[in-house]
Design a protein around this motif. Structure first.
Motif, PDB file in Angstrom:
ATOM      1  N   LYS A 135      15.685   4.366  -1.577  1.00 41.12           N
ATOM      2  CA  LYS A 135      14.344   4.513  -1.293  1.00 41.12           C
ATOM      3  C   LYS A 135      13.485   3.289  -1.365  1.00 41.12           C
ATOM      4  O   LYS A 135      12.895   2.979  -2.549  1.00 41.12           O
ATOM      5  CB  LYS A 135      13.492   5.592  -2.060  1.00 41.12           C
TER       6      LYS A 135
ATOM      7  N   ARG B  82       8.954  -4.733   9.831  1.00 42.75           N
ATOM      8  CA  ARG B  82       7.943  -3.836  10.182  1.00 42.75           C
ATOM      9  C   ARG B  82       6.655  -3.447   9.146  1.00 42.75           C
ATOM     10  O   ARG B  82       5.900  -2.792   9.603  1.00 42.75           O
ATOM     11  CB  ARG B  82       8.510  -2.237  10.457  1.00 42.75           C
ATOM     12  N   CYS B  83       6.788  -4.235   7.949  1.00 41.00           N
ATOM     13  CA  CYS B  83       5.971  -4.110   6.943  1.00 41.00           C
ATOM     14  C   CYS B  83       4.605  -4.621   7.373  1.00 41.00           C
ATOM     15  O   CYS B  83       4.331  -5.650   7.882  1.00 41.00           O
ATOM     16  CB  CYS B  83       6.340  -4.725   5.756  1.00 41.00           C
ATOM     17  N   PRO B  84       3.344  -3.568   7.402  1.00 44.66           N
ATOM     18  CA  PRO B  84       2.093  -3.947   7.799  1.00 44.66           C
ATOM     19  C   PRO B  84       1.297  -4.837   7.254  1.00 44.66           C
ATOM     20  O   PRO B  84       0.400  -5.510   7.324  1.00 44.66           O
ATOM     21  CB  PRO B  84       1.461  -2.603   8.116  1.00 44.66           C
TER      22      PRO B  84
ATOM     23  N   THR C  96      10.772   2.281   3.962  1.00 42.60           N
ATOM     24  CA  THR C  96      11.859   3.456   3.736  1.00 42.60           C
ATOM     25  C   THR C  96      12.319   4.193   5.054  1.00 42.60           C
ATOM     26  O   THR C  96      13.469   4.545   5.421  1.00 42.60           O
ATOM     27  CB  THR C  96      11.159   4.643   2.698  1.00 42.60           C
ATOM     28  N   ALA C  97      11.279   4.501   5.959  1.00 43.29           N
ATOM     29  CA  ALA C  97      11.369   4.986   7.250  1.00 43.29           C
ATOM     30  C   ALA C  97      12.130   4.127   8.306  1.00 43.29           C
ATOM     31  O   ALA C  97      12.925   4.823   8.858  1.00 43.29           O
ATOM     32  CB  ALA C  97      10.100   5.521   7.701  1.00 43.29           C
ATOM     33  N   SER C  98      12.085   3.066   8.012  1.00 38.14           N
ATOM     34  CA  SER C  98      12.993   2.066   8.756  1.00 38.14           C
ATOM     35  C   SER C  98      14.423   1.798   8.394  1.00 38.14           C
ATOM     36  O   SER C  98      15.360   1.230   8.674  1.00 38.14           O
ATOM     37  CB  SER C  98      12.399   0.570   8.925  1.00 38.14           C
TER      38      SER C  98
ATOM     39  N   ARG D  18      10.612   1.967  -0.719  1.00 39.88           N
ATOM     40  CA  ARG D  18       9.265   2.027  -0.972  1.00 39.88           C
ATOM     41  C   ARG D  18       9.256   2.166  -2.511  1.00 39.88           C
ATOM     42  O   ARG D  18       8.615   1.570  -3.475  1.00 39.88           O
ATOM     43  CB  ARG D  18       8.574   3.116  -0.189  1.00 39.88           C
ATOM     44  N   ASN D  19      10.100   2.989  -3.038  1.00 36.22           N
ATOM     45  CA  ASN D  19      10.219   3.349  -4.655  1.00 36.22           C
ATOM     46  C   ASN D  19      10.466   2.065  -5.364  1.00 36.22           C
ATOM     47  O   ASN D  19       9.859   1.988  -6.377  1.00 36.22           O
ATOM     48  CB  ASN D  19      11.107   4.487  -4.775  1.00 36.22           C
TER      49      ASN D  19
ATOM     50  N   ILE E  70       0.794  -1.231  -0.016  1.00 40.02           N
ATOM     51  CA  ILE E  70       0.027  -0.146   0.063  1.00 40.02           C
ATOM     52  C   ILE E  70       0.745   1.475   0.053  1.00 40.02           C
ATOM     53  O   ILE E  70       0.415   2.324   0.171  1.00 40.02           O
ATOM     54  CB  ILE E  70      -1.129   0.101   1.156  1.00 40.02           C
ATOM     55  N   GLN E  71       2.181   1.025  -0.238  1.00 42.65           N
ATOM     56  CA  GLN E  71       2.943   2.379  -0.192  1.00 42.65           C
ATOM     57  C   GLN E  71       2.894   3.155   0.981  1.00 42.65           C
ATOM     58  O   GLN E  71       3.096   4.251   0.970  1.00 42.65           O
ATOM     59  CB  GLN E  71       2.773   3.320  -1.609  1.00 42.65           C
ATOM     60  N   CYS E  72       3.009   2.435   2.370  1.00 44.21           N
ATOM     61  CA  CYS E  72       2.702   3.317   3.314  1.00 44.21           C
ATOM     62  C   CYS E  72       4.094   3.986   3.726  1.00 44.21           C
ATOM     63  O   CYS E  72       4.098   5.060   4.243  1.00 44.21           O
ATOM     64  CB  CYS E  72       2.346   2.386   4.616  1.00 44.21           C
ATOM     65  N   GLY E  73       5.413   3.423   3.053  1.00 39.95           N
ATOM     66  CA  GLY E  73       6.688   4.203   3.431  1.00 39.95           C
ATOM     67  C   GLY E  73       7.163   3.785   4.785  1.00 39.95           C
ATOM     68  O   GLY E  73       8.356   4.286   5.240  1.00 39.95           O
ATOM     69  N   THR E  74       6.834   2.595   5.549  1.00 38.54           N
ATOM     70  CA  THR E  74       7.234   2.186   6.735  1.00 38.54           C
ATOM     71  C   THR E  74       8.638   1.629   6.327  1.00 38.54           C
ATOM     72  O   THR E  74       9.849   1.823   7.094  1.00 38.54           O
ATOM     73  CB  THR E  74       6.290   1.035   7.499  1.00 38.54           C
TER      74      THR E  74
END
Lengths: 670, 156, 191
Positions: free
Chosen positions: C56, C89-91, C44-46, C58-59, C38-42
C-alpha cells in the motif's frame, strides 16, 4: 547621469519664489528631548541656507505649537515648513492642514521623524542620536527647499457604467447600479443572459430551481429603463481612466430582428443539427435556434458557421424577422466605471489522460455540468439521467472529486471550493430519483463550509450515497464489453477497489473564462497566476481591480458559488457607483512630469506602470494619465534619461535628502 | 540574497570596524517599510544609530541614481526595504526592486567591490522586529565586507 | 505482514510522540516534499504491484510523514516494481517511487533487505550480473556459433590487473548480514 537634468531643475527653481523655511524641533515631552539634544538640533538648523527661523518647543502638535507654525507663515513670509517630531502618519497631516488654513499649499510641509526613527530607537546612544537628528533635519530642510505646490483637483465623472458579462453577478451589479440612478450598458458575449446559473438543475443547499430564482433579475434587467442590454457583444477597446472611460464594443449580428415572436418555426424547418453548447453537448440544436426555452432575449439567433444558406427559415418566418444581411455593429459608450463580471468556464478534463474524458469508447464519462443538463426540467432526456453510450439508466454512478483542482501536475493547484457542494447535491438528487441505483462519491476531503452545507452532506450520507475516501487513479474500460471501472483505494479501510461505473461524473474545477486574456489586456488590469483577474487587496478590497474605476464582480475574481458571487457583485456595484453618484473624483495631483527635451519615447515607463497610467499617442508622445496614476514613482528608475520625475520626489529632491544622511563628504568625483 | 562572503564571522562591535560604519542609508517604502520602522520605534526596539531612513513612495522607486547618490556622498552601505511578496500596494514594485538590487550587486562584484554595499529586504508593517533584524543584518554584512575588502571609500 | 510483527510491540496500547521521529526522514523530505502528501490514495490505486500484493504505497508514505520507523522493517517496501505510475499521477508532485528507493537504502543499512534483493546483490557480487547466465542460454550461444560466455566481467573475472570483480565485490556489495534478532543491528560497512 542626471547632471544636465539637475541643472535644468535648478535653473527652473531660481525663477520661482525664494524659499523661506521655518524649522521646529519638538521635545515631545521626554520622548525626544530625553535622548536627543533638541536645542543643539535647532541651533544647527539656523545655519542652513534659506532657513529664516529655527526653534524648539515642548509639544508641536498642541494648539500653541500649531499656532507657532502658522504665525511663522503669517509674520515671516515663510513658505515651506519643517517639523522635526513624530512620524508622518502620526502628525504629518496635522501640520499640513495647519499650514493650509493660513493659505499655504499643504504639500509644502516636510515632516521629519526624530522620534520613531531616532530618539525612541537609540536610547543608549545620545550622542549618536543627536548627530543623526541633526542630519535628519538638514535632509528635511533640503527636501523642503524644492517642494512644489500640488493641487487637489475635482474631476467630473460621467454618470454611466458598463457591466461586462450578464451572468448572475453581472445582472446583480447592473441592477444595483441602475437602482442608484446610474445608466448601465450591459454587454454579454453569448446570445442569452443568465450565465451558468441557468444551466443548473437545482441550487444548493435548498434545492431550488435556479431558473425561478434568477428570473426576476433577468426580467428586471431586461426591462429596466436605465439598462441597455447588448448580447453577442464584446469589448474591443478601452481608453481613458476612472470617471471617464471610452469603451468601444462590437456586436455580432444575430441575423434575426427583434420582432421575432419566438414561435420556433424556423428551427423546426432547419436541416442542420449540431451539438448544443448551452446544453454541454447533451442535445442538439439547429443552425437557427434559441439556446433554451426561457432564454432572454427570446429572439432566435443564427449560427453563421454551420448555416448552409438554404433560406428555409426566411421563407417560413411569419413576421419576416430572419435577415441574413445583418452586419456587425460597433458602438462606443462613455462611462465612469466598468464592472467586469465575465464569470468562469468549467475545466476541460480531457487533459487528465487516465480519466479518458472525451475519448472514443468513454462516452459515459461526463462532467457535473453535463449531469445538471440531463437532470434539468427542459432536458432532452426529460430529466432522466441516461448513459450517453446506450441511453439506459445507469445502475452504478461514480462521481470523482477534485478533477482539475488541487492538482499541481495537471490543472490547477487551488481548491475550487464549490465542487464538493454540488457533487453532494447532485448525488442526493440521483439517489432520490433512482433509489435502486448505487451512487458513490470518491473524494480526498469533503469541504462543505457554511450554514446548511454540512447538513446537506449528512443528509446525503443518510439517504445512502456512498462516500469513498480515495482519489481514483484511472478509469479502465473492458474492450470487449465497453464496461467502465473506476480504480480507487478506499484509504479509510485500506482496500483497493474496482468500482463499476455505468456513469462516471467528473467534478471539474472552475477556471478562468475563455477570452479573459485579450479582455484583461484591453482593460489593462492585472491577472493572478491562475488566470483570474487580480483584486486590489485580497482582504480589504476584493471587488476592486488593479486599475481604478474597474471593478470585479463574481467568479472572474476567483471560484465562488452563487451566493458569494451575488454578494461580491453588490459590493462591486457600490464601489462603482460612489464617484458616479457624487459626480466627481477628488484627487491630489501627485503625478510625474515628463521633460520632453529629454524623453526619447522608449516607452519603458509605460511598461513598468502597473496601473497603466502612461498613455502614448500616434506621434509617440508619452503623457501621464492624471486620474489613473497612483504616485508610486516606479517610472522614474525605468527612464534611461531621467525625463520622467514624480513631483516632490524627483531624483534631484531625493538627492538633496540623501546627501546629508550619507555623511555629506563626496569622495568620488565624476 | 546570499553573499559568498557571509559565513565568515566578524564582530561588528570591533572598534576598528565600528569606526568605519557611520552612515547607512536605508530606503523604506511608504507602506510596509515605513510601517515596520514606526512599529519598531513605538516598541522602543534599539538599533545602530548609523541607520538613516529615507521614505520613498515604493521600493520600486529606488533606482541606481538614488543608491549611487548615497554611496558617492559618504554612505557606507545602502539598504532598500519594500513590502513583503504579494503585499505591494502598487502590485509589483517590490519585485522590480528585488531584481534591480540583484543586478546592482552583480555589477558591484564585476567592478571588484564587495556585493554587500547594497542589499534588499522585505518588511511587514506590523513586524518591527523583522526590520530591526534586517538593520542588524546590514551592519553585520557590511562589517564582513569591510574586513575582507575594505570600505567603498578605500576601493574608490 | 508488518501487523503481526507489531503485535509483539503491544499494539493495544496508545502510541505517543516518542514512538515517532519525523526528523529521521528529513533528507527524504527535502528532496521530495513528502510532507505535502494529502493521502489521496492515487498512488495505491495506480500501483501495478499493489493490485496483487500487500503493498500500500500510500500507507508507506504515511509512515514516512509520521516518522514511524517500523516502515524500515516493513517487507512491503520491497514489493515495489519501480514502474513510476504513482510518480506520474500524484497530484501533489511528490515522488513516491523515489521515496521507496531511499527507504530501501535505509532499510538495507539496518540489515532488512529482502531475501530476493539480497540474492540479486549476491549474483552481482559473484558474477557481475544481476541476471546470471544459465545452461540453456549457454547452449543457445553455442548453436549460434558464439562463445559460451559473452565477453563480460564474468568471463574475465580471474583476469585483469586487480581482479576487478573481486575488488568490486569487496567494497560495493558488502551487505549487513541477515538479521537474526528483532532489534535492528548497527550497520558496519557502507553499501
Amino acid at each position: 547621469m542626471t547632471k544636465a537634468n539637475n541643472e535644468a531643475n535648478v535653473s527652473e527653481l531660481e525663477t520661482e519664489e525664494e524659499p523661506r523655511i521655518a524649522v521646529f524641533v519638538c521635545h515631545c515631552g521626554h520622548n525626544i528631548a530625553g535622548t536627543v539634544d533638541v536645542e543643539k538640533v535647532a541651533e544647527s538648523a539656523k545655519d542652513l541656507p534659506n532657513v529664516v527661523k529655527a526653534e524648539h518647543y515642548m509639544f508641536m502638535c498642541s494648539k500653541t505649537g500649531v499656532k507657532m507654525l502658522q504665525d511663522s507663515i503669517k509674520e515671516l513670509g515663510v513658505n515651506r515648513t519643517v517639523v522635526a517630531s513624530c512620524s508622518k502618519l502620526q502628525h504629518g497631516r496635522t501640520f499640513a492642514k495647519a499650514i493650509e488654513e493660513v493659505g499655504l499649499n499643504k504639500h509644502k510641509h516636510q515632516q521629519v521623524n526624530v522620534r520613531e526613527f531616532c530618539s525612541w530607537v537609540h536610547k543608549n546612544d545620545k550622542e549618536g542620536a543627536t548627530q543623526k537628528a541633526i542630519q535628519l533635519v538638514e535632509a528635511g530642510v533640503n527636501r523642503a527647499r524644492k517642494l512644489e505646490d500640488v493641487e487637489t483637483r475635482k474631476i467630473p465623472t460621467t454618470k454611466a457604467a458598463l457591466v461586462i458579462g450578464a451572468g448572475v453577478a453581472g445582472l446583480r451589479a447592473a441592477n444595483d447600479l441602475a437602482e442608484l440612478g446610474v445608466p448601465v450598458t450591459l454587454i454579454e458575449k453569448n446570445s442569452t443572459i443568465g450565465g451558468h446559473m441557468t444551466q443548473l438543475n437545482k441550487t444548493f443547499p435548498t434545492l431550488e430551481c435556479p431558473q425561478c430564482s434568477i428570473s426576476p433579475l433577468t426580467n428586471g434587467v431586461a426591462n429596466h429603463p436605465l439598462i441597455d442590454l447588448y448580447t453577442l457583444a464584446q469589448v474591443k477597446n478601452v481608453e481613458g481612466s476612472m470617471g471617464n472611460f471610452t469603451v468601444e464594443f462590437e456586436i455580432k449580428p444575430r441575423y434575426v430582428h427583434d420582432n421575432c415572436t419566438s414561435c420556433g418555426e424556423c428551427s423546426s424547418v432547419c436541416p442542420i443539427e449540431v451539438p448544443s453548447e448551452w446544453d454541454k453537448g447533451m442535445s442538439m440544436r439547429k443552425a437557427i435556434y434559441k439556446a433554451y426555452p426561457q432564454a432572454i432575449p427570446s429572439t432566435f439567433v443564427r449560427d453563421k458557421q454551420t448555416c448552409i444558406g438554404c433560406n428555409s427559415c426566411i421563407n417560413v418566418c411569419p413576421v419576416q424577422a430572419v435577415d441574413f444581411s445583418m452586419k456587425t455593429e460597433k458602438k462606443t459608450v462613455n462611462v465612469g466605471s466598468i464592472v467586469v463580471a465575465a464569470g468562469f468556464n468549467e475545466y476541460d478534463p480531457s487533459e487528465i489522460e487516465p480519466y479518458h474524458y472525451g475519448q472514443d469508447g468513454y462516452d459515459d464519462v461526463i462532467t457535473q455540468l453535463q449531469l445538471e443538463r440531463m437532470l434539468s426540467p427542459t432536458s432532452i432526456t426529460n430529466s432522466e439521467v441516461l448513459r450517453p453510450s446506450d441511453g439506459r439508466i445507469p445502475k452504478n454512478i461514480v462521481m470523482i472529486q477534485c478533477v482539475g483542482s488541487r492538482n499541481d501536475q495537471v490543472g490547477n493547484a487551488y481548491c475550487t471550493g464549490v465542487c464538493c457542494k454540488f457533487a453532494i447535491k447532485n448525488a442526493r438528487i440521483l439517489k432520490e430519483n433512482y433509489p435502486n441505483s448505487n451512487v458513490t462519491i470518491c473524494y480526498i476531503d469533503v469541504r462543505t463550509p457554511g450554514l446548511n452545507f454540512e447538513e446537506l452532506y449528512k443528509s446525503a450520507q443518510e439517504i445512502g450515497v456512498r462516500f469513498i475516501r480515495g482519489r481514483p487513479s484511472e478509469i479502465l474500460r473492458n474492450p470487449l464489453t465497453g464496461e467502465l471501472r473506476v480504480i480507487v483505494e478506499d484509504t479509510l479501510s485500506m482496500t483497493p477497489l474496482q468500482l463499476k461505473g455505468d456513469l462516471v461524473v467528473l467534478s471539474a474545477a472552475m477556471v478562468p473564462p475563455e477570452g479573459i486574456g485579450p479582455l484583461g489586456s484591453r482593460l489593462h488590469v492585472l491577472r493572478s497566476k491562475e488566470g483570474f483577474l487580480k483584486e486590489f487587496h485580497i482582504k480589504m478590497n476584493p471587488t476592486l481591480s488593479s486599475k481604478g474605476g474597474i471593478y470585479l464582480a463574481g467568479a472572474i475574481q476567483g471560484p465562488k458559488d452563487i451566493s458569494e458571487s451575488v454578494a461580491h457583485a453588490g459590493g462591486a456595484a457600490a464601489l462603482a457607483a460612489a464617484h458616479l453618484v457624487k459626480g466627481y473624483i477628488e484627487k491630489e495631483m501627485l503625478i510625474p512630469k515628463i521633460d520632453y527635451s529629454l524623453c526619447i519615447s522608449c516607452g519603458l515607463c509605460k511598461t513598468v506602470c502597473a496601473p497603466a497610467a502612461i498613455d502614448v499617442d500616434q506621434d509617440r508622445v508619452y503623457s501621464v494619465n492624471e486620474v489613473a496614476c497612483k504616485s508610486c514613482g516606479m517610472c522614474m528608475p525605468a527612464c534611461p534619461t531621467g525625463a520622467i520625475q514624480l513631483i516632490n520626489f524627483s531624483d534631484d529632491q531625493l538627492r538633496d535628502e540623501i546627501i546629508p544622511l550619507s555623511g555629506g563628504e563626496a569622495h568620488c568625483h565624476d | 540574497m546570499t553573499s559568498s562572503e557571509v559565513g565568515d564571522f566578524c564582530d561588528p562591535m570591533d572598534a576598528e570596524i565600528k569606526a568605519k560604519i557611520k552612515n547607512l542609508v536605508v530606503f523604506m517604502c511608504n507602506e510596509c517599510g515605513q510601517g515596520a520602522a514606526n512599529t519598531a520605534g513605538v516598541a522602543r526596539m534599539g538599533y545602530d544609530a548609523a541607520i538613516r531612513i529615507v521614505r520613498v513612495q515604493c521600493s520600486g522607486q529606488v533606482g541606481p541614481i538614488q543608491i549611487m547618490d548615497a554611496l558617492n556622498n559618504g554612505a557606507d552601505a545602502v539598504g532598500v526595504v519594500g513590502c513583503c511578496l504579494g503585499a505591494c500596494h502598487f502590485f509589483n514594485g517590490n519585485i522590480l526592486s528585488m531584481h534591480r538590487i540583484k543586478l546592482m550587486k552583480k555589477l558591484f562584484k564585476e567592478l571588484g567591490y564587495s556585493d554587500q554595499f547594497v542589499n534588499q529586504w522585505t518588511a511587514r508593517a506590523a513586524e518591527g522586529e523583522t526590520s530591526v533584524g534586517d538593520f542588524e543584518d546590514m551592519v553585520d554584512r557590511l562589517a564582513v565586507a569591510i574586513k575582507n575588502k575594505g570600505t567603498i571609500k578605500d576601493g574608490c | 505482514m508488518s501487523d503481526s510483527e507489531q503485535s509483539e510491540e503491544q499494539n493495544r496500547e496508545f502510541k505517543t510522540d516518542e514512538d515517532f521521529d519525523p526528523e529521521f526522514f528529513r533528507n527524504i523530505e527535502r528532496k521530495s516534499k513528502i510532507f505535502s502528501c494529502i493521502q489521496c490514495g492515487t498512488c495505491t490505486a495506480s500501483c501495478e504491484s499493489g493490485k496483487w500484493t500487500a503493498l500500500k504505497t500510500r500507507n508507506i508514505i504515511r509512515k514516512v510523514c509520521l516518522g514511524d520507523l517500523t516502515v524500515l522493517k516493513d517487507p512491503d517496501i520491497w514489493l515495489c516494481t519501480t514502474c513510476f505510475a504513482c510518480w506520474e499521477r500524484c497530484p501533489r508532485n511528490i515522488q513516491p517511487t523515489g521515496v521507496i528507493m531511499e527507504l530501501r537504502n535505509y532499510a538495507t543499512k539496518l540489515g532488512n533487505i529482502s531475501p530476493n534483493h539480497r540474492a540479486v546483490v549476491g549474483y552481482l557480487g559473484n558474477t557481475g550480473h544481476a541476471v546470471p547466465i544459465n545452461d540453456i542460454t549457454k547452449e543457445r550461444r553455442k548453436e549460434l556459433g558464439l562463445d559460451e560466455l559473452p565477453p563480460t566481467l564474468f568471463k574475465y573475472k580471474t583476469e585483469g590487473e586487480g581482479k576487478e570483480l573481486e575488488n568490486f565485490k569487496e567494497f560495493m556489495f558488502d551487505l549487513p548480514p541477515v538479521k537474526e534478532e528483532k532489534k535492528p543491528k548497527k550497520k558496519e560497512e557502507k553499501k
